[in-house]
Design a protein around this motif. Structure first.
Motif, PDB file in Angstrom:
ATOM      1  N   GLY A  33       8.913 -11.739  40.898  1.00  0.00           N
ATOM      2  CA  GLY A  33       8.679 -10.183  41.393  1.00  0.00           C
ATOM      3  C   GLY A  33       7.155  -9.126  40.768  1.00  0.00           C
ATOM      4  O   GLY A  33       6.950  -8.412  40.607  1.00  0.00           O
ATOM      5  N   VAL A  34       6.814 -10.843  40.549  1.00  0.00           N
ATOM      6  CA  VAL A  34       5.082 -10.043  40.027  1.00  0.00           C
ATOM      7  C   VAL A  34       3.940 -10.295  41.658  1.00  0.00           C
ATOM      8  O   VAL A  34       4.042 -11.174  42.278  1.00  0.00           O
ATOM      9  CB  VAL A  34       4.733 -11.585  39.203  1.00  0.00           C
ATOM     10  CG1 VAL A  34       2.789 -11.242  38.845  1.00  0.00           C
ATOM     11  CG2 VAL A  34       5.139 -10.891  37.767  1.00  0.00           C
ATOM     12  N   SER A  35       3.252  -9.128  41.831  1.00  0.00           N
ATOM     13  CA  SER A  35       2.053  -9.184  42.599  1.00  0.00           C
ATOM     14  C   SER A  35       1.703  -9.426  42.036  1.00  0.00           C
ATOM     15  O   SER A  35       0.110  -9.828  41.296  1.00  0.00           O
ATOM     16  CB  SER A  35       1.717  -7.383  43.102  1.00  0.00           C
ATOM     17  OG  SER A  35       3.549  -7.035  43.064  1.00  0.00           O
ATOM     18  N   LEU A  36      -0.034 -10.390  43.310  1.00  0.00           N
ATOM     19  CA  LEU A  36      -1.463 -11.356  42.704  1.00  0.00           C
ATOM     20  C   LEU A  36      -2.265 -10.744  43.864  1.00  0.00           C
ATOM     21  O   LEU A  36      -1.680 -10.180  44.513  1.00  0.00           O
ATOM     22  CB  LEU A  36      -0.682 -12.781  42.597  1.00  0.00           C
ATOM     23  CG  LEU A  36       0.627 -13.860  42.246  1.00  0.00           C
ATOM     24  CD1 LEU A  36       0.702 -15.211  43.296  1.00  0.00           C
ATOM     25  CD2 LEU A  36       0.157 -13.019  40.837  1.00  0.00           C
ATOM     26  N   TYR A  37      -3.496 -10.064  42.957  1.00  0.00           N
ATOM     27  CA  TYR A  37      -4.389 -10.055  43.136  1.00  0.00           C
ATOM     28  C   TYR A  37      -5.088 -10.887  42.763  1.00  0.00           C
ATOM     29  O   TYR A  37      -6.004 -11.625  41.415  1.00  0.00           O
ATOM     30  CB  TYR A  37      -5.263  -8.755  43.067  1.00  0.00           C
ATOM     31  CG  TYR A  37      -5.897  -7.664  43.551  1.00  0.00           C
ATOM     32  CD1 TYR A  37      -5.685  -6.965  44.545  1.00  0.00           C
ATOM     33  CD2 TYR A  37      -6.989  -7.671  43.095  1.00  0.00           C
ATOM     34  CE1 TYR A  37      -6.896  -6.664  44.818  1.00  0.00           C
ATOM     35  CE2 TYR A  37      -8.606  -7.562  43.678  1.00  0.00           C
ATOM     36  CZ  TYR A  37      -9.022  -7.448  45.267  1.00  0.00           C
ATOM     37  OH  TYR A  37      -9.746  -6.401  45.455  1.00  0.00           O
ATOM     38  N   ARG A  77       8.121  -3.028  38.573  1.00  0.00           N
ATOM     39  CA  ARG A  77       6.444  -3.664  39.766  1.00  0.00           C
ATOM     40  C   ARG A  77       5.401  -3.709  38.586  1.00  0.00           C
ATOM     41  O   ARG A  77       5.863  -3.516  37.297  1.00  0.00           O
ATOM     42  CB  ARG A  77       5.689  -2.394  40.838  1.00  0.00           C
ATOM     43  CG  ARG A  77       6.925  -1.897  41.480  1.00  0.00           C
ATOM     44  CD  ARG A  77       6.858  -2.967  42.267  1.00  0.00           C
ATOM     45  NE  ARG A  77       7.386  -2.986  43.507  1.00  0.00           N
ATOM     46  CZ  ARG A  77       7.630  -2.419  44.860  1.00  0.00           C
ATOM     47  NH1 ARG A  77       5.419  -1.949  45.465  1.00  0.00           N
ATOM     48  NH2 ARG A  77       8.068  -1.773  45.877  1.00  0.00           N
ATOM     49  N   CYS A  78       4.984  -5.068  38.516  1.00  0.00           N
ATOM     50  CA  CYS A  78       4.030  -5.652  38.234  1.00  0.00           C
ATOM     51  C   CYS A  78       2.674  -6.079  38.667  1.00  0.00           C
ATOM     52  O   CYS A  78       2.437  -6.609  39.835  1.00  0.00           O
ATOM     53  CB  CYS A  78       4.528  -6.338  37.086  1.00  0.00           C
ATOM     54  SG  CYS A  78       4.779  -8.094  37.221  1.00  0.00           S
ATOM     55  N   GLU A 105       4.062 -19.401  44.329  1.00  0.00           N
ATOM     56  CA  GLU A 105       5.337 -18.868  44.536  1.00  0.00           C
ATOM     57  C   GLU A 105       6.151 -18.391  43.828  1.00  0.00           C
ATOM     58  O   GLU A 105       6.721 -17.723  43.796  1.00  0.00           O
ATOM     59  CB  GLU A 105       6.014 -20.016  45.678  1.00  0.00           C
ATOM     60  CG  GLU A 105       7.282 -19.564  46.182  1.00  0.00           C
ATOM     61  CD  GLU A 105       7.410 -21.031  46.692  1.00  0.00           C
ATOM     62  OE1 GLU A 105       9.133 -20.730  46.945  1.00  0.00           O
ATOM     63  OE2 GLU A 105       6.814 -21.480  47.425  1.00  0.00           O
ATOM     64  N   GLY A 106       6.393 -19.200  42.956  1.00  0.00           N
ATOM     65  CA  GLY A 106       6.660 -18.827  41.277  1.00  0.00           C
ATOM     66  C   GLY A 106       6.422 -17.692  40.779  1.00  0.00           C
ATOM     67  O   GLY A 106       7.148 -16.431  40.762  1.00  0.00           O
TER      68      GLY A 106
END
Length: 293
Positions: free
Chosen positions: A248-252, A228-229, A242-243
């Motif tokens: 596998g990157v979580s966005l805040y 996770r990152c 989307e990329g």
């Protein structure tokens, strides 16, 4: 259970430099840190999966691959917790209950000769109520305290329950040894309560390149041995969003706050708060908020 009314971190990287965002993260309390993991996309954890949580600003010392990381969030992912009672209802017969406890683990030591306050703190952290803690600490030498526990799947859904047996050894110097054995259907419980997880966090910049950011996060995940990152980011195109998610990157998201409306902290009368009277505060909601008369 953590309240769903969590605080959201909101700031503009075009207006706040990296140091300012790091300072906001360093001052953030538990609810805000939990919101980073719960309200990102895709979510890293569900509220009831997170127990203790902390953040370390800056990359860990002497760790190759974390040079570009702005912080590391560490949280205890709840794996099991005491249930309200034995499984019951039409779905559980006596034979089913026997099947749930057909395997037994070796005797495990939770604490070795700790003082009374430490023993109580450990049992409280495990989720025991005060009356249960007293029964456990006052057990006779041959006595066992039996309790049913629920497991949580990685998705956050309930798994199969199991039974945990506790025993206590009390010594003349006032110290205690706490031990337990698990009785389970097939797979042994992984831990007493939860497993600590690490999430590398990076703050995006307007001139940040997609490939460079992704490479830095991938190196960080490898160095921390995690899958996770988290990327705190400002405006992204749909393709960039989307990329990142596909990789596998979580966005805040970090959004621009209104410059015309006073911030929540400017309207709060809690003078002792470090965010008091700040116009650039990222706080959107706060349980300790006191409206200015």
């Amino acid at each position: 259970m953590i309240s769903s009314d969590l605080m959201h971190l909101e700031a503009s990287i075009s207006r706040l430099d990296r140091n300012q965002v790091q300072l906001d993260l360093a001052l953030a309390h538990e609810d805000m840190l939990k919101s980073l993991l719960v309200d990102c996309s895709p979510a890293i954890a569900r509220p009831h999966q997170i127990d203790q949580i902390r953040i370390a600003i800056g990359p860990p010392a002497s760790t190759t691959g974390l040079e570009h990381i702005d912080a590391v969030i560490e949280y205890e992912q709840v794996w099991c917790l005491p249930s309200t009672g034995a499984p019951s209802g039409e779905d559980f017969s006596v034979r089913d209950l026997q099947a749930l406890t057909r395997c037994q683990s070796d005797l495990k030591t939770l604490a070795w000769r700790v003082n009374l306050s430490e023993a109580i703190a450990l049992l409280q952290h495990g989720g025991f109520e005060e009356d249960q803690i007293q029964r456990i600490l006052q057990l006779p030498y041959e006595g066992w305290h039996r309790s049913w526990w629920d497991t949580l799947e990685p998705s956050g859904h309930l798994g199969l329950p199991f039974q945990r047996w506790f025993r206590t050894r009390c010594y003349s110097d006032g110290t205690y040894t706490l031990q337990y054995t698990d009785h389970y259907p097939q797979d042994a419980p992984r831990c007493f309560r939860g497993v600590w997880q690490q999430v590398p966090l990076m703050i995006s910049h307007h001139n940040g390149q997609f490939g460079e950011i992704l490479t830095g996060l991938r190196k960080a995940k490898h160095a921390l041995k995690t899958d996770r990152c988290l990327l705190l980011t400002d405006e992204l195109t749909d393709l960039e969003t989307e990329g990142y998610i596909r990789q596998g990157v979580s966005l805040y998201p970090l959004h621009q706050s209104s410059a015309t409306e006073p911030s929540l902290c400017q309207r709060c009368d809690r003078a002792q708060c470090p965010m008091s009277d700040r116009a650039d505060t990222p706080i959107l909601s706060c349980r300790a908020y006191i409206s200015t008369p």
